[in-house]
Design an enzyme around this catalytic site. Sequence first.
Site, mmCIF file in Angstrom:
data_model
loop_
_atom_site.group_PDB
_atom_site.id
_atom_site.type_symbol
_atom_site.label_atom_id
_atom_site.label_comp_id
_atom_site.label_asym_id
_atom_site.label_seq_id
_atom_site.Cartn_x
_atom_site.Cartn_y
_atom_site.Cartn_z
ATOM 1 N N HIS B 56 0.823 -1.215 0.000
ATOM 2 C CA HIS B 56 0.000 0.000 0.000
ATOM 3 C C HIS B 56 0.857 1.266 0.000
ATOM 4 C CE1 HIS B 56 -3.095 -2.827 0.916
ATOM 5 N NE2 HIS B 56 -2.646 -3.052 2.129
ATOM 6 N N HIS B 218 -6.793 -4.748 -1.203
ATOM 7 C CA HIS B 218 -6.014 -5.981 -1.141
ATOM 8 C C HIS B 218 -6.256 -6.880 -2.344
ATOM 9 C CE1 HIS B 218 -6.226 -4.634 3.069
ATOM 10 N NE2 HIS B 218 -4.981 -4.993 3.053
#
Lengths: 244, 332
Positions: B56, B218
């Site tokens: 991320h 995700h």
Amino acid sequence: MGCTRGDAGPAVGDLMAHHQFAGHDGGIVIRIEEDSVDVAMASAWIRAVASAVEEHRDQLTQLDAAIGDADHGANMSRGFTAVLAALEDFQAGTVGEVLTKTGSTLMSTVGGASGPLYGAAFRAAGKTLTDATVTPRELVEALHAATAAVTQLGAATLGDKTMLDALAPAVSAFEEALFHGADLASAAADAAKAADEGAHSTIPLQARKGRASYLGPRSIGHQDPGATSTALIFAALAGAVAGR
Amino acid sequence: MKKLINTPESVLTDALTGIAAVHPELRVDFDHRLIVRADAPKAGKVALVSGGGSGHEPLHGGFVGPGMLDAACPGEVFTSPVPDQVLAAAKAVDGGAGVLFVVKNYTGDVMNFQLAAELAADEGVTVRTVLVDDDVAVQDSTWTAGRRGTGATLFVEKIAGALADRGADLNKVAEMAEKVNAASRSFAIALTACTTPSAGRPGFDLPEDEIEIGVGIHGEPGRSRGKLQPAKDLVGIAMDAILRDQPMAAGDKAIVLVNGLGGTPLIELYVVAGEVAAVLAGQGVPIAASLVGDYVTSLDMAGVSITVCRADEEMLELWAAPVATPALRWGT
């Protein structure tokens, strides 16, 4: 039984110990209690889990890709590789120490939800097994402790499409088989079968816990990766106690 | 899979090596896998620790520095950090005023940070935890794991970090973090799936003319799939969901994050930003502060997430306060 001894082989004391079971016809059946789980067998179980995880690594990852984030195979593989290394030089005096070490190592290396859940499960089971050899009945109690730990930490219930859907029926099947007089190997085989069926039973379910729950109804039609790895753990147990 | 990596297994370690090489103001602990302010612990200051799966970036390591986080705990790609790691972070940064854990609401993150908080308490470190759960694509109910934490994490870390920098105590910093989270909503749309290094292929198959609506960060599929539409219409879907959950009216002010998920060019993000501004203007809401760019990514996923915070004057003032991190830097 709780007898302690240093070696890992079958002990005369075990073979001499008689347990009484109520037979199906209500009569008393005297059965020679030769079943026990010792440190070597517990280690063999964990090593068998590690092999199974490696063998099914891609399958676990693909199942996770469908409804999660495609890392269950890699995470379990990393965890059990670390467990093998940790057990290499570990002189366990009790069955519980093998399982507690396994749980602590998983908790420190796996991450995600499966790290804490499997870590807590093995640690909870390990804490109840404080002897060098334990009876099948004691093993069932340990598996109940593991189930309670998973249930508490994960706050899941049956049918949420989680590892509990394989774990709970496996422990029940194990206990029921012993209750009806089965020996350790066939009880473990029953547990493995129930775990596998439990894992398959997650396919039509909609996930209510974990990352798969974000998909809502789209999680239906896929087998839960955590229930699948739980089935591998019980298959490995059945293999280890059968001496395979 | 085409990726600039050495091996899938070494991605995180190799990236930490890079961070250590170019950011002398940060200390990288390779044993515990932490990114820590080199001058930590700061005596008397509430410390902020966050973390989560890697993939991320710049979240969270890129937000370590004065005015924001004191330490970040990167897990493996898309996998939460482990309790030992989070405990080590808490101990490394505790300056005696306590530690705030900023945790995105995912089952694994919540469990691992909770176990770490228990371990920290045993060692005499006072910890409070704030859960970030801003993603309105997930229904918050007993039928799900609850809303995901996404873009609002940046708002929480920046604003609570600024308050900690001014010497506020742990309860005040935690209350502000909760207030920012409660005022923020996000929604994301993906044009492509992302590929984790360990899986080696995209997380889901998406036809050329289709998109995933309501994705997380995700690589998991979203709530539904739809046809690709003009940016104006896609922003309409996202802003409808955000404003339905938290209506805004004339007099409100917004902090807006138009966030690239990793594989979308900045020019497209500005197209989105223009449409977001138009929707908010329609409600009589000015954008008081904004960020446009890749801040909370999902590896190489193409797409965008939009986060809107209904900010009060205190939040706006703390937002504008100086910050000096690899990814956010102003006022210094």
